[in-house]
Design a protein around this motif. Structure first.
Motif, PDB file in Angstrom:
ATOM      1  N   SER A 170      -3.783  11.359  -2.304  1.00  0.00           N
ATOM      2  CA  SER A 170      -3.721  10.356  -1.242  1.00  0.00           C
ATOM      3  C   SER A 170      -2.675  10.677  -0.184  1.00  0.00           C
ATOM      4  CB  SER A 170      -3.423   8.979  -1.842  1.00  0.00           C
ATOM      5  OG  SER A 170      -2.151   8.966  -2.458  1.00  0.00           O
ATOM      6  N   LYS A 229      -2.410   4.010  -3.956  1.00  0.00           N
ATOM      7  CA  LYS A 229      -2.105   2.924  -4.882  1.00  0.00           C
ATOM      8  C   LYS A 229      -1.866   1.642  -4.096  1.00  0.00           C
ATOM      9  CE  LYS A 229       1.164   1.635  -8.557  1.00  0.00           C
ATOM     10  NZ  LYS A 229       2.365   2.058  -9.319  1.00  0.00           N
ATOM     11  N   CYS A 245       0.859  -1.189   0.000  1.00  0.00           N
ATOM     12  CA  CYS A 245       0.000   0.000   0.000  1.00  0.00           C
ATOM     13  C   CYS A 245       0.893   1.236   0.000  1.00  0.00           C
ATOM     14  CB  CYS A 245      -0.906  -0.004   1.233  1.00  0.00           C
ATOM     15  SG  CYS A 245      -1.870  -1.530   1.414  1.00  0.00           S
ATOM     16  N   GLY A 283      -7.449   6.971  -1.664  1.00  0.00           N
ATOM     17  CA  GLY A 283      -6.821   7.117  -2.971  1.00  0.00           C
ATOM     18  C   GLY A 283      -5.419   6.585  -3.076  1.00  0.00           C
ATOM     19  N   GLY A 299      -4.639   4.505  -7.434  1.00  0.00           N
ATOM     20  CA  GLY A 299      -4.230   5.614  -6.577  1.00  0.00           C
ATOM     21  C   GLY A 299      -4.448   6.964  -7.240  1.00  0.00           C
ATOM     22  N   THR A 300      -4.433   8.000  -6.407  1.00  0.00           N
ATOM     23  CA  THR A 300      -4.600   9.373  -6.885  1.00  0.00           C
ATOM     24  C   THR A 300      -3.550  10.262  -6.233  1.00  0.00           C
ATOM     25  OG1 THR A 300      -6.129   9.998  -5.107  1.00  0.00           O
ATOM     26  CG2 THR A 300      -7.096   9.026  -7.095  1.00  0.00           C
ATOM     27  N   LEU A 359      -4.200  -3.323  -7.796  1.00  0.00           N
ATOM     28  CA  LEU A 359      -5.547  -3.454  -7.236  1.00  0.00           C
ATOM     29  C   LEU A 359      -6.246  -2.103  -7.136  1.00  0.00           C
ATOM     30  CD1 LEU A 359      -4.944  -6.045  -4.366  1.00  0.00           C
ATOM     31  CD2 LEU A 359      -5.513  -6.441  -6.769  1.00  0.00           C
ATOM     32  N   ASN A 360      -5.467  -1.045  -6.983  1.00  0.00           N
ATOM     33  CA  ASN A 360      -6.033   0.308  -6.956  1.00  0.00           C
ATOM     34  C   ASN A 360      -4.984   1.258  -7.535  1.00  0.00           C
ATOM     35  OD1 ASN A 360      -8.299   2.045  -6.136  1.00  0.00           O
ATOM     36  ND2 ASN A 360      -6.832   2.972  -4.738  1.00  0.00           N
ATOM     37  N   MET A 368      -9.261  -3.483   2.012  1.00  0.00           N
ATOM     38  CA  MET A 368      -9.092  -2.602   0.863  1.00  0.00           C
ATOM     39  C   MET A 368      -9.827  -1.273   0.941  1.00  0.00           C
ATOM     40  SD  MET A 368      -6.914  -3.379  -1.451  1.00  0.00           S
ATOM     41  CE  MET A 368      -7.509  -2.381  -2.816  1.00  0.00           C
ATOM     42  N   TYR A 381      -7.934   2.025   1.805  1.00  0.00           N
ATOM     43  CA  TYR A 381      -6.943   2.490   0.845  1.00  0.00           C
ATOM     44  C   TYR A 381      -7.613   3.031  -0.423  1.00  0.00           C
ATOM     45  CZ  TYR A 381      -3.820   0.149   4.035  1.00  0.00           C
ATOM     46  OH  TYR A 381      -3.142  -0.226   5.169  1.00  0.00           O
ATOM     47  N   ILE A 382      -8.755   2.455  -0.780  1.00  0.00           N
ATOM     48  CA  ILE A 382      -9.509   2.979  -1.917  1.00  0.00           C
ATOM     49  C   ILE A 382     -10.082   4.346  -1.583  1.00  0.00           C
ATOM     50  CG2 ILE A 382     -11.567   2.625  -3.343  1.00  0.00           C
ATOM     51  CD1 ILE A 382     -11.065  -0.397  -3.099  1.00  0.00           C
TER      52      ILE A 382
END
Length: 400
Positions: free
Chosen positions: A252, A113, A39, A111, A248-249, A245-246, A104, A107-108
């Motif tokens: 974050s 990654k 993460c 934002g 990210g922005t 899986l994500n 999850m 972390y979603i």
């Protein structure tokens, strides 16, 4: 009698063998995948180097779906005396297993990654890893004494994966990205200089010693990088595939500290004010007591913290710390004693001691291993200027 003992030993070995054979059979029946979950950094101070976890998912020997995550970064901030125990180096973390669906969303939502590295393990190794995690998460075993660089959520995961694949050996790349723990921290904290400034004052020369490739795995992002290049002794890769899986922005993480608010900028301003104060004191033969008290009070308070970490904390990275010569509680003597004629001799003595300390530190600094934050040097210059001015002016104020 001897024959009876031999018989009993044979029965015991037979039972052990049958247990392991049943485990092996069970492992073959399971269709489980082990993976590392990295993460990326988040908005909190303790999330600046990211976080690491292990995921086990698939179908077990009973045909039931499995999707669990094992996290070595759990701590109870509400526990009694948490801050006090943290300062003393007695912070306890825990390993906790939970459904991956619980892991999850946080972390979603922020934002971050999230990267999943699917490990190239045999069914038996995956089975062993899962059992080790379950045993490690039992109430009697789940708590461990956290160490920021040597025993954390990332190092624990590397260790338990290595234990699960034994006697196979994971070969990490030899390359070292950073020459020391401190340099690695400085890279990940580069946008948050006040946090690094505190670390550089509190932690001694031990984190400036050369580190190995395996020791660099204390940072989750470095563990992810190294596992991508790692292989087993037979040459097969440790990671067989990687999934995002994500994505990210950019929102974050905390926004970077602007340059005008950094420790270095503030230290330069303090140095310039101190130079002006010292010049005024020398020309006017007067002591600017309020500035002297403010400056040496801040150094003295910082010295109380540093000395506590050096002499009373069990953190293994806080001692030896050469900055403790300068950052020491005796600086409060200067802050207090300049106000009264009767105590000027104590302030004068402290000014001379500070001048000696500064000369020793400046002379010895290139000869030792500890690295200092760049903001320290303007503060050293300020200390020199104020102490020198006081040492010159104070004797002429004995009767004033």
């Amino acid at each position: 009698m001897r024959r009876t003992r031999t018989f009993r030993l044979g029965v015991l070995l037979t039972i052990i063998a049958s247990i392991f054979s049943s485990f092996a059979a069970q492992a073959q029946e399971e269709r489980l995948q082990a993976s590392l979950i990295t993460c990326y950094p988040g908005p909190e101070i303790y999330e600046l180097v990211g976080h690491e976890a292990i995921r086990i998912h698939g179908v077990d020997h009973r045909g039931l779906p499995v999707d669990s995550v094992w996290n070595y970064g759990v701590f109870d901030f509400a526990a009694p005396n948490f801050v006090w125990r943290f300062v003393r180096g007695k912070t306890d973390y825990m390993v906790w297993g939970c459904p991956f669906s619980w892991f999850m969303p946080q972390y979603i939502d922020r934002g971050s990654k999230v990267v999943e590295q699917n490990l190239n393990l045999t069914p038996e190794e995956t089975f062993t890893l899962r059992k080790l995690l379950q045993i490690n998460a039992l109430p009697a075993n789940r708590t461990y004494r956290y160490n920021y660089v040597r025993d954390n959520c990332s190092t624990r995961i590397l260790n338990i994966v290595e234990a699960a694949v034994a006697p196979r050996r994971i070969v990490l790349p030899d390359s070292v990205s950073y020459s020391s723990f401190r340099n690695a921290m400085r890279y990940y904290h580069r946008n948050y200089p006040w946090y690094q400034f505190g670390i550089d004052l509190a932690l001694g020369g031990g984190i400036d010693l050369p580190i190995t490739s395996e020791e660099e795995c204390f940072a989750p992002l470095l563990l992810e990088q190294k596992m991508n290049e790692a292989h087993f002794a037979d040459g097969s890769p440790v990671v067989k595939s990687t999934d995002i899986l994500n994505p990210g922005t950019s929102t974050s993480v905390m926004p970077p500290t602007p340059w005008w608010e950094t420790p270095l900028t503030i230290a330069i301003v303090v140095m310039l004010i101190s130079f002006a104060v010292a010049f005024y004191e020398f020309k006017r033969r007067r002591i600017v007591k309020w500035w002297m008290t403010l400056f040496f009070s801040l150094i003295g308070i910082a010295g109380c913290i540093v000395w506590f970490l050096v002499f009373f904390s069990s953190h293994d990275s806080t001692s030896p710390n050469i900055l403790a010569l300068w950052l020491n509680p005796l600086q409060l003597v200067m802050a207090i004693c300049i106000w009264w004629r009767r105590t000027r001799s104590a302030a004068m003595a402290m000014a001379i001691v500070d001048l000696i300390i500064m000369i020793v530190l400046i002379g010895a600094w290139p000869l030792q291993v500890q690295s200092a934050n760049t903001a320290v040097f303007p503060l050293w210059a300020a200390t020199l200027a104020l102490c020198l001015a006081y040492a010159i002016v104070a004797p002429r104020l004995q009767h004033k």
